[in-house]
Structure formats: structure tokens, C-alpha cells
Design an enzyme around this catalytic site. Structure first.
Site, PDB file in Angstrom:
ATOM      1  N   SER A   1       0.853  -1.192   0.000  1.00  0.00           N
ATOM      2  CA  SER A   1       0.000   0.000   0.000  1.00  0.00           C
ATOM      3  C   SER A   1       0.884   1.236   0.000  1.00  0.00           C
ATOM      4  O   SER A   1       1.650   1.463   0.949  1.00  0.00           O
ATOM      5  CB  SER A   1      -0.893   0.011   1.236  1.00  0.00           C
ATOM      6  OG  SER A   1      -1.377   1.326   1.434  1.00  0.00           O
TER       7      SER A   1
ATOM      8  N   HIS B   1      -1.230  -1.360  -4.273  1.00  0.00           N
ATOM      9  CA  HIS B   1      -2.486  -1.030  -3.588  1.00  0.00           C
ATOM     10  C   HIS B   1      -2.562   0.489  -3.404  1.00  0.00           C
ATOM     11  O   HIS B   1      -1.665   1.110  -2.830  1.00  0.00           O
ATOM     12  CB  HIS B   1      -2.543  -1.747  -2.235  1.00  0.00           C
ATOM     13  CG  HIS B   1      -3.839  -1.605  -1.519  1.00  0.00           C
ATOM     14  ND1 HIS B   1      -4.952  -2.355  -1.818  1.00  0.00           N
ATOM     15  CD2 HIS B   1      -4.199  -0.794  -0.483  1.00  0.00           C
ATOM     16  CE1 HIS B   1      -5.944  -2.019  -1.013  1.00  0.00           C
ATOM     17  NE2 HIS B   1      -5.521  -1.070  -0.184  1.00  0.00           N
TER      18      HIS B   1
ATOM     19  N   ASP C   1      -4.740   3.548  -1.996  1.00  0.00           N
ATOM     20  CA  ASP C   1      -5.801   3.915  -1.047  1.00  0.00           C
ATOM     21  C   ASP C   1      -6.328   5.310  -1.318  1.00  0.00           C
ATOM     22  O   ASP C   1      -5.576   6.283  -1.247  1.00  0.00           O
ATOM     23  CB  ASP C   1      -5.262   3.856   0.388  1.00  0.00           C
ATOM     24  CG  ASP C   1      -5.057   2.422   0.854  1.00  0.00           C
ATOM     25  OD1 ASP C   1      -6.019   1.639   0.794  1.00  0.00           O
ATOM     26  OD2 ASP C   1      -3.927   2.095   1.272  1.00  0.00           O
TER      27      ASP C   1
ATOM     28  N   MET D   1      -8.887   8.159  -0.045  1.00  0.00           N
ATOM     29  CA  MET D   1      -9.685   8.590   1.122  1.00  0.00           C
ATOM     30  C   MET D   1     -10.182  10.011   0.904  1.00  0.00           C
ATOM     31  O   MET D   1      -9.480  10.833   0.315  1.00  0.00           O
ATOM     32  CB  MET D   1      -8.834   8.530   2.385  1.00  0.00           C
ATOM     33  CG  MET D   1      -8.211   7.165   2.630  1.00  0.00           C
ATOM     34  SD  MET D   1      -7.309   7.155   4.173  1.00  0.00           S
ATOM     35  CE  MET D   1      -6.548   5.529   4.107  1.00  0.00           C
TER      36      MET D   1
ATOM     37  N   HIS E   1      -8.391   1.022  -3.877  1.00  0.00           N
ATOM     38  CA  HIS E   1      -9.279   0.816  -2.728  1.00  0.00           C
ATOM     39  C   HIS E   1      -9.962   2.145  -2.442  1.00  0.00           C
ATOM     40  O   HIS E   1      -9.352   3.059  -1.887  1.00  0.00           O
ATOM     41  CB  HIS E   1      -8.441   0.327  -1.536  1.00  0.00           C
ATOM     42  CG  HIS E   1      -9.203   0.195  -0.264  1.00  0.00           C
ATOM     43  ND1 HIS E   1      -8.583  -0.030   0.956  1.00  0.00           N
ATOM     44  CD2 HIS E   1     -10.537   0.245   0.015  1.00  0.00           C
ATOM     45  CE1 HIS E   1      -9.495  -0.093   1.909  1.00  0.00           C
ATOM     46  NE2 HIS E   1     -10.685   0.070   1.365  1.00  0.00           N
TER      47      HIS E   1
ATOM     48  N   MET F   1     -12.177   4.563  -0.525  1.00  0.00           N
ATOM     49  CA  MET F   1     -12.824   4.857   0.760  1.00  0.00           C
ATOM     50  C   MET F   1     -13.453   6.231   0.583  1.00  0.00           C
ATOM     51  O   MET F   1     -13.023   7.222   1.196  1.00  0.00           O
ATOM     52  CB  MET F   1     -11.784   4.825   1.883  1.00  0.00           C
ATOM     53  CG  MET F   1     -11.319   3.406   2.202  1.00  0.00           C
ATOM     54  SD  MET F   1      -9.732   3.353   3.087  1.00  0.00           S
ATOM     55  CE  MET F   1      -8.609   3.376   1.691  1.00  0.00           C
TER      56      MET F   1
ATOM     57  N   MET G   1     -11.323  -5.963   5.715  1.00  0.00           N
ATOM     58  CA  MET G   1     -10.544  -4.996   6.490  1.00  0.00           C
ATOM     59  C   MET G   1     -10.230  -5.594   7.867  1.00  0.00           C
ATOM     60  O   MET G   1     -11.134  -6.010   8.596  1.00  0.00           O
ATOM     61  CB  MET G   1     -11.329  -3.696   6.695  1.00  0.00           C
ATOM     62  CG  MET G   1     -11.558  -2.852   5.450  1.00  0.00           C
ATOM     63  SD  MET G   1     -10.078  -2.380   4.540  1.00  0.00           S
ATOM     64  CE  MET G   1      -9.165  -1.424   5.755  1.00  0.00           C
TER      65      MET G   1
ATOM     66  N   PHE H   1      -6.351   4.857   8.135  1.00  0.00           N
ATOM     67  CA  PHE H   1      -4.961   5.103   8.499  1.00  0.00           C
ATOM     68  C   PHE H   1      -4.105   3.855   8.341  1.00  0.00           C
ATOM     69  O   PHE H   1      -4.597   2.732   8.563  1.00  0.00           O
ATOM     70  CB  PHE H   1      -4.866   5.582   9.958  1.00  0.00           C
ATOM     71  CG  PHE H   1      -5.687   6.813  10.210  1.00  0.00           C
ATOM     72  CD1 PHE H   1      -5.176   8.076   9.910  1.00  0.00           C
ATOM     73  CD2 PHE H   1      -6.987   6.716  10.694  1.00  0.00           C
ATOM     74  CE1 PHE H   1      -5.953   9.213  10.106  1.00  0.00           C
ATOM     75  CE2 PHE H   1      -7.766   7.854  10.893  1.00  0.00           C
ATOM     76  CZ  PHE H   1      -7.247   9.108  10.598  1.00  0.00           C
ATOM     77  N   GLY H   2      -2.852   4.060   7.995  1.00  0.00           N
ATOM     78  CA  GLY H   2      -1.886   2.975   8.008  1.00  0.00           C
ATOM     79  C   GLY H   2      -1.371   2.762   9.421  1.00  0.00           C
ATOM     80  O   GLY H   2      -1.635   3.565  10.316  1.00  0.00           O
ATOM     81  N   GLY H   3      -0.664   1.668   9.613  1.00  0.00           N
ATOM     82  CA  GLY H   3       0.041   1.459  10.872  1.00  0.00           C
ATOM     83  C   GLY H   3      -0.813   1.051  12.059  1.00  0.00           C
ATOM     84  O   GLY H   3      -0.368   1.152  13.205  1.00  0.00           O
TER      85      GLY H   3
ATOM     86  N   ASP I   1      -6.539  -6.456   4.474  1.00  0.00           N
ATOM     87  CA  ASP I   1      -5.940  -5.113   4.494  1.00  0.00           C
ATOM     88  C   ASP I   1      -5.940  -4.568   5.917  1.00  0.00           C
ATOM     89  O   ASP I   1      -6.996  -4.341   6.509  1.00  0.00           O
ATOM     90  CB  ASP I   1      -6.753  -4.201   3.557  1.00  0.00           C
ATOM     91  CG  ASP I   1      -6.149  -2.810   3.388  1.00  0.00           C
ATOM     92  OD1 ASP I   1      -5.094  -2.528   3.981  1.00  0.00           O
ATOM     93  OD2 ASP I   1      -6.754  -2.011   2.647  1.00  0.00           O
TER      94      ASP I   1
ATOM     95  N   SER J   1       2.739  -0.158   6.062  1.00  0.00           N
ATOM     96  CA  SER J   1       3.866   0.182   6.936  1.00  0.00           C
ATOM     97  C   SER J   1       4.897  -0.938   7.021  1.00  0.00           C
ATOM     98  O   SER J   1       6.100  -0.672   7.105  1.00  0.00           O
ATOM     99  CB  SER J   1       3.351   0.562   8.333  1.00  0.00           C
ATOM    100  OG  SER J   1       2.463  -0.413   8.825  1.00  0.00           O
TER     101      SER J   1
END
Ligand code: DX5
Ligand code: ZN
Length: 221
Positions: free
Chosen positions: A8, A33, A35, A37, A66, A68, A137, A143-145, A175, A198
Site C-alpha cells: 500500500s 495497492h 488507497d 480517502m 481501494h 474509501m 478490512m 490510516f496505516g500502521g 488489508d 507500513s
């Protein structure tokens, strides 16, 4: 079983995005990937079709978008034109889930449905046969991490059973919070496609990290 690793780019260095994409593809990514948002459906804001178009020539592997965002439909053709290969969306973000799937397919992309941690599997009823991918999910999107939510393993097992019963090829993607340490357990629960942000981009050596993930996957009996 074919396993796919989908870094990602949410966790990439955005000041050097082109280099980061090329590096992660060189390191063995099967998909990129992407993302998206909108600070409306999820509380964060990322990138749109212009950025997808910019990285598409560098990718050499399919771009896994993806979404969102809410609403979904308006932006689908823009991502298809920008080089997306797979487009996934959240059922809560579309007024007409079946129509959105049709729209994605008609625009020449593979269609995926994304299930949030609290979204029941019943949202797959009546549409699973039209999907190319189901994305589970294992964190709340935005958010990542974040930390992997263990209940996602039960969900994977249940969706794997439904996919196998249907007999059609549908990718089962996970994910959120995927690491070298938990990837084998996630694969054993039925996932075949692994998003990792991450874990890859915060590592010193992308190739070594993706290699370590593949080694764990190869160990599955
Ligand atoms: C979260 C995104 C993920 C995110 C995963 O809403 O959909 O793709 O980048 O990041 P990690 O792998 O760091 O949990
Ligand atoms: Zn994602």
C-alpha cells in the site's frame, strides 16, 4: 494456492512517490495497492485519479484501487481511465451496490467489495457471483500502521468457505496490520492477497521484507 503481495503506497514517501512505486515493483510486488480517502467516508484525505494516472506507467503490475469515498459511482470511470485494474468499494458508501459493481465491470476493471471489521457477511448475498475480489478490512479504514483485529481471521475463514462453495475464482484480500510475523496465520485463514503498507515501506529493504513474507507463505502446509 497463488499468493499475491500488494504494498500500500499510503505508507510510501509521497515526495518521492514515483521512485517508491518503481522500487516496490522491483522488490517483487504483485499489485500496487492505492488507497483513496475523502475525509468524509473516512477521516483522512489522500490521492485521486491524477496521481493514479501519474504512477500507472511506472507500475508494470496491476493497480489495486481501494476506494474509501462516498459517493462511489461518480469517481469510478475516472479511475478506470487513469489506469486502475481493480476497483474496490465499501457497500456502506454506495446507495446501490449492485449498480456500482456493474459500473466497475463495465468500465473494464475487476470489481471488489470491501468489508469493514463490523460489516456482516450478508452484504455478499446476491452479489458474490459478480465480484472478482472480496477485501476484508482487519483495521478500521482511514490510516496505516494500525493493529490487526483478530476477528478478521474468523471472517476470512467464513468468506473462504463461501468462495470455495461458489466454485468461481474470487481473490480474497486482507488489508490492515499485515506483517511478516502474522502473514502465515492470515493465509491459513484463507486470504490469498495481502495488503501491507507500513510493514514494507517502513522497512529498510523492501525486497528483503517481501521475500520474508513469501518465505512465510511458502511454509504453509
Ligand atoms: C487503511 C488502508 C490500508 C493501509 C494499510 O485504511 O486501507 O491499505 O495502507 O496499512 P498497514 O499495512 O500499515 O496497516
Ligand atoms: Zn487499503
Amino acid at each position: 494456492m497463488t499468493f499475491r503481495i500488494a504494498p500500500s503506497i499510503l505508507s510510501a514517501d509521497f515526495a518521492r512517490l514515483g521512485d517508491e512505486v518503481e522500487a516496490v515493483v522491483r522488490a517483487g510486488a504483485d499489485l500496487v495497492h492505492f488507497d483513496v480517502m475523502d475525509n468524509h467516508y473516512v477521516p483522512n484525505l489522500t490521492v485521486g485519479p491524477r496521481v493514479c494516472e501519474a504512477i500507472a506507467p511506472l507500475c508494470r503490475v496491476p493497480i489495486d484501487v481501494h476506494l474509501m469515498v462516498k459517493p462511489v459511482d461518480r469517481i469510478v470511470p475516472d479511475f478506470a481511465a487513469a489506469g486502475a485494474n481493480i476497483i474496490s468499494f465499501h457497500p456502506e458508501a454506495s446507495e446501490h451496490v449492485d449498480r456500482t459493481i456493474e459500473l466497475i465491470t463495465a468500465s473494464g476493471c475487476k470489481a471488489g467489495l470491501v468489508l469493514n471489521p463490523a460489516t456482516p457477511l450478508s452484504c455478499l448475498d446476491h452479489v458474490l457471483h459478480k465480484l472478482d475480489l472480496v477485501l476484508i478490512m482487519s483495521v478500521n479504514p482511514g490510516f496505516g500502521g494500525q493493529t490487526f483485529i483478530a476477528e478478521a481471521l474468523n471472517k476470512l475463514r467464513a468468506v473462504r468457505e463461501r468462495i470455495d462453495r461458489g466454485g468461481r475464482e474470487i481473490w480474497l484480500e486482507i488489508d490492515g496490520g499485515v506483517k511478516v510475523e502474522n502473514i502465515a496465520e492470515i493465509a491459513r485463514a484463507g486470504a490469498d492477497t495481502f495488503v501491507a503498507g507500513s510493514a514494507i515501506f517502513e522497512s529498510a529493504d523492501y525486497e528483503a521484507t517481501i521475500g520474508a513474507m513469501r518465505a512465510r507463505l511458502a511454509s504453509i502446509g
